[in-house]
Design a protein around this motif. Sequence first.
Motif, PDB file in Angstrom:
ATOM      1  N   TRP A   1       0.860  -1.180   0.000  1.00 23.28           N
ATOM      2  CA  TRP A   1       0.000   0.000   0.000  1.00 23.28           C
ATOM      3  C   TRP A   1       0.901   1.236   0.000  1.00 23.28           C
ATOM      4  CZ3 TRP A   1      -5.465   0.813   1.429  1.00 23.28           C
ATOM      5  CH2 TRP A   1      -6.221  -0.359   1.333  1.00 23.28           C
ATOM      6  N   GLU A   2       0.447   2.287  -0.660  1.00 25.01           N
ATOM      7  CA  GLU A   2       1.232   3.517  -0.679  1.00 25.01           C
ATOM      8  C   GLU A   2       1.475   4.051   0.735  1.00 25.01           C
ATOM      9  OE1 GLU A   2       0.768   5.758  -4.774  1.00 25.01           O
ATOM     10  OE2 GLU A   2      -0.267   6.792  -3.141  1.00 25.01           O
ATOM     11  N   HIS A   3       0.525   3.789   1.634  1.00 24.91           N
ATOM     12  CA  HIS A   3       0.686   4.318   2.999  1.00 24.91           C
ATOM     13  C   HIS A   3       1.900   3.720   3.709  1.00 24.91           C
ATOM     14  CE1 HIS A   3      -2.108   0.922   4.675  1.00 24.91           C
ATOM     15  NE2 HIS A   3      -0.872   0.632   4.959  1.00 24.91           N
ATOM     16  N   ALA A   4       2.446   2.612   3.177  1.00 19.99           N
ATOM     17  CA  ALA A   4       3.619   1.978   3.794  1.00 19.99           C
ATOM     18  C   ALA A   4       4.893   2.782   3.541  1.00 19.99           C
ATOM     19  CB  ALA A   4       3.790   0.558   3.263  1.00 19.99           C
ATOM     20  N   TYR A   5       4.867   3.625   2.486  1.00 15.76           N
ATOM     21  CA  TYR A   5       6.143   4.267   2.102  1.00 15.76           C
ATOM     22  C   TYR A   5       6.042   5.738   1.689  1.00 15.76           C
ATOM     23  CZ  TYR A   5       4.413   2.907  -2.587  1.00 15.76           C
ATOM     24  OH  TYR A   5       3.655   2.736  -3.718  1.00 15.76           O
ATOM     25  N   TYR A   6       4.844   6.320   1.705  1.00 17.26           N
ATOM     26  CA  TYR A   6       4.698   7.645   1.092  1.00 17.26           C
ATOM     27  C   TYR A   6       5.504   8.756   1.760  1.00 17.26           C
ATOM     28  CZ  TYR A   6       0.994   8.581   4.616  1.00 17.26           C
ATOM     29  OH  TYR A   6       0.286   8.749   5.769  1.00 17.26           O
ATOM     30  N   ILE A   7       5.730   8.677   3.045  1.00 14.79           N
ATOM     31  CA  ILE A   7       6.481   9.751   3.714  1.00 14.79           C
ATOM     32  C   ILE A   7       7.958   9.700   3.306  1.00 14.79           C
ATOM     33  CG2 ILE A   7       7.278  10.631   5.946  1.00 14.79           C
ATOM     34  CD1 ILE A   7       4.589   9.646   7.122  1.00 14.79           C
ATOM     35  N   ASP A   8       8.517   8.501   3.300  1.00 10.92           N
ATOM     36  CA  ASP A   8       9.953   8.353   3.017  1.00 10.92           C
ATOM     37  C   ASP A   8      10.279   8.293   1.530  1.00 10.92           C
ATOM     38  OD1 ASP A   8      10.416   8.254   5.688  1.00 10.92           O
ATOM     39  OD2 ASP A   8      10.714   6.088   5.799  1.00 10.92           O
ATOM     40  N   TYR A   9       9.391   7.725   0.759  1.00 14.43           N
ATOM     41  CA  TYR A   9       9.739   7.412  -0.628  1.00 14.43           C
ATOM     42  C   TYR A   9       8.841   8.120  -1.645  1.00 14.43           C
ATOM     43  CZ  TYR A   9      12.241   3.522   1.631  1.00 14.43           C
ATOM     44  OH  TYR A   9      13.067   2.758   2.432  1.00 14.43           O
ATOM     45  N   LEU A  10       7.889   8.914  -1.174  1.00 14.74           N
ATOM     46  CA  LEU A  10       6.899   9.548  -2.063  1.00 14.74           C
ATOM     47  C   LEU A  10       6.253   8.469  -2.938  1.00 14.74           C
ATOM     48  CD1 LEU A  10       8.977  12.732  -2.958  1.00 14.74           C
ATOM     49  CD2 LEU A  10       7.176  12.508  -1.238  1.00 14.74           C
ATOM     50  N   ASN A  11       6.385   8.611  -4.261  1.00 13.27           N
ATOM     51  CA  ASN A  11       5.736   7.637  -5.153  1.00 13.27           C
ATOM     52  C   ASN A  11       6.678   6.500  -5.558  1.00 13.27           C
ATOM     53  OD1 ASN A  11       7.348   9.524  -6.450  1.00 13.27           O
ATOM     54  ND2 ASN A  11       6.383   9.143  -8.420  1.00 13.27           N
ATOM     55  N   LYS A  12       7.868   6.433  -4.949  1.00 11.59           N
ATOM     56  CA  LYS A  12       8.900   5.500  -5.440  1.00 11.59           C
ATOM     57  C   LYS A  12       8.820   4.135  -4.757  1.00 11.59           C
ATOM     58  CE  LYS A  12      11.915   9.259  -6.782  1.00 11.59           C
ATOM     59  NZ  LYS A  12      12.189  10.423  -5.934  1.00 11.59           N
ATOM     60  N   ARG A  13       7.841   3.368  -5.161  1.00  9.66           N
ATOM     61  CA  ARG A  13       7.623   2.049  -4.574  1.00  9.66           C
ATOM     62  C   ARG A  13       8.848   1.141  -4.749  1.00  9.66           C
ATOM     63  NH1 ARG A  13       2.965  -2.102  -6.675  1.00  9.66           N
ATOM     64  NH2 ARG A  13       1.486  -0.632  -5.775  1.00  9.66           N
ATOM     65  N   LEU A  14       9.515   1.249  -5.892  1.00 11.45           N
ATOM     66  CA  LEU A  14      10.655   0.358  -6.154  1.00 11.45           C
ATOM     67  C   LEU A  14      11.791   0.594  -5.160  1.00 11.45           C
ATOM     68  CD1 LEU A  14      10.891   0.272 -10.062  1.00 11.45           C
ATOM     69  CD2 LEU A  14       9.285  -0.858  -8.533  1.00 11.45           C
ATOM     70  N   ASP A  15      12.016   1.850  -4.797  1.00 14.20           N
ATOM     71  CA  ASP A  15      13.094   2.163  -3.841  1.00 14.20           C
ATOM     72  C   ASP A  15      12.764   1.585  -2.470  1.00 14.20           C
ATOM     73  OD1 ASP A  15      14.184   3.502  -5.918  1.00 14.20           O
ATOM     74  OD2 ASP A  15      13.949   5.518  -5.079  1.00 14.20           O
ATOM     75  N   TYR A  16      11.508   1.694  -2.075  1.00 11.13           N
ATOM     76  CA  TYR A  16      11.054   1.090  -0.808  1.00 11.13           C
ATOM     77  C   TYR A  16      11.321  -0.407  -0.814  1.00 11.13           C
ATOM     78  CZ  TYR A  16       7.203  -1.329   1.737  1.00 11.13           C
ATOM     79  OH  TYR A  16       6.448  -2.200   2.483  1.00 11.13           O
ATOM     80  N   LEU A  17      10.941  -1.062  -1.907  1.00 11.88           N
ATOM     81  CA  LEU A  17      11.068  -2.526  -1.946  1.00 11.88           C
ATOM     82  C   LEU A  17      12.530  -2.953  -2.052  1.00 11.88           C
ATOM     83  CD1 LEU A  17       7.909  -3.174  -4.053  1.00 11.88           C
ATOM     84  CD2 LEU A  17       8.282  -3.896  -1.686  1.00 11.88           C
ATOM     85  N   ASP A  18      13.359  -2.129  -2.666  1.00 13.75           N
ATOM     86  CA  ASP A  18      14.786  -2.471  -2.716  1.00 13.75           C
ATOM     87  C   ASP A  18      15.404  -2.459  -1.320  1.00 13.75           C
ATOM     88  OD1 ASP A  18      14.971  -2.992  -5.419  1.00 13.75           O
ATOM     89  OD2 ASP A  18      15.403  -0.909  -5.941  1.00 13.75           O
ATOM     90  N   ASN A  19      14.805  -1.687  -0.418  1.00 11.80           N
ATOM     91  CA  ASN A  19      15.358  -1.593   0.945  1.00 11.80           C
ATOM     92  C   ASN A  19      14.803  -2.642   1.899  1.00 11.80           C
ATOM     93  OD1 ASN A  19      17.108   0.477   0.568  1.00 11.80           O
ATOM     94  ND2 ASN A  19      15.739   2.084   1.313  1.00 11.80           N
ATOM     95  N   ILE A  20      13.758  -3.347   1.500  1.00  9.66           N
ATOM     96  CA  ILE A  20      13.073  -4.201   2.473  1.00  9.66           C
ATOM     97  C   ILE A  20      13.792  -5.525   2.708  1.00  9.66           C
ATOM     98  CG2 ILE A  20      11.420  -5.570   1.080  1.00  9.66           C
ATOM     99  CD1 ILE A  20       9.242  -4.575   3.106  1.00  9.66           C
ATOM    100  N   TRP A  21      14.523  -6.001   1.722  1.00  9.48           N
ATOM    101  CA  TRP A  21      15.139  -7.333   1.795  1.00  9.48           C
ATOM    102  C   TRP A  21      15.985  -7.519   3.066  1.00  9.48           C
ATOM    103  CZ3 TRP A  21      14.516 -11.862  -0.600  1.00  9.48           C
ATOM    104  CH2 TRP A  21      15.523 -12.831  -0.470  1.00  9.48           C
ATOM    105  N   ASP A  22      16.799  -6.501   3.370  1.00  6.71           N
ATOM    106  CA  ASP A  22      17.721  -6.614   4.514  1.00  6.71           C
ATOM    107  C   ASP A  22      17.013  -6.584   5.861  1.00  6.71           C
ATOM    108  OD1 ASP A  22      19.913  -6.850   2.940  1.00  6.71           O
ATOM    109  OD2 ASP A  22      20.507  -4.735   3.085  1.00  6.71           O
ATOM    110  N   LYS A  23      15.727  -6.296   5.871  1.00  2.00           N
ATOM    111  CA  LYS A  23      14.996  -6.213   7.143  1.00  2.00           C
ATOM    112  C   LYS A  23      14.022  -7.381   7.336  1.00  2.00           C
ATOM    113  CE  LYS A  23      16.679  -2.259   8.566  1.00  2.00           C
ATOM    114  NZ  LYS A  23      17.668  -2.297   9.661  1.00  2.00           N
TER     115      LYS A  23
END
Length: 202
Positions: free
Chosen positions: A168-190
């Motif tokens: 959902w956009e609400h998972a990343y909108y503050i940190d990543y705006l519309n950049k869903r791919l950048d959010y998902l690139d960071n999730i693997w390590d967590k």
Amino acid sequence: MFILKKLPYEYRDLIPLFSEKQLETHYLKHHKTYCDNFNKSILDFDVEGKSVLEIINDASKYNQTLINHGGGFWNHEFFWESLSPDKKEIPENLKLKLINNFGSLDVFKEELLNSAKTLFGSGWTWLILNKKTDKLEIIQTKNQDSPVMDFIKDKIGENIPLLNLDVWEHAYYIDYLNKRLDYLDNIWDKINWEKVVERLNN
Ligand code: FE
């Protein structure tokens, strides 16, 4: 009356995946709203003595409002526990199972993240164990639907959810705006792989 479970870490603990503000807003505004609205939606039904999971297992007995908020409530609890402040290695037994199912860890990682990156609209990507075939599968659900819900099981079969990614956009909108791919690139390590194994063994 159901209450919001405490997060298994502090708001700042998932940096750089989520800033303190992003995680606090997601948990305290979005997740809490699902919890509050779920509590309202169950008033129309007799769910005495049942857990959230037991209620949403029988999702088709209820209405769409309860499905939306019950799913939102439970999916997020599952999501918080799927993440960890510390980078976790994939335990050996899970690694072998992933390689068996997907060919290699790289292929698995790509398929998992691609599933989330390509999901249209709002929803979740899941890693599940298909109970019938004993195979690991990556699936998407729309909105707050969940693989534990009966009408989803009718489509995908009996399963054990192992991991979910909030798309959902609400998972990343503050940190990543519309950049869903950048959010998902960071999730693997967590990702909390030890939790995934625990779910697999239960
Ligand atoms: Fe969310």
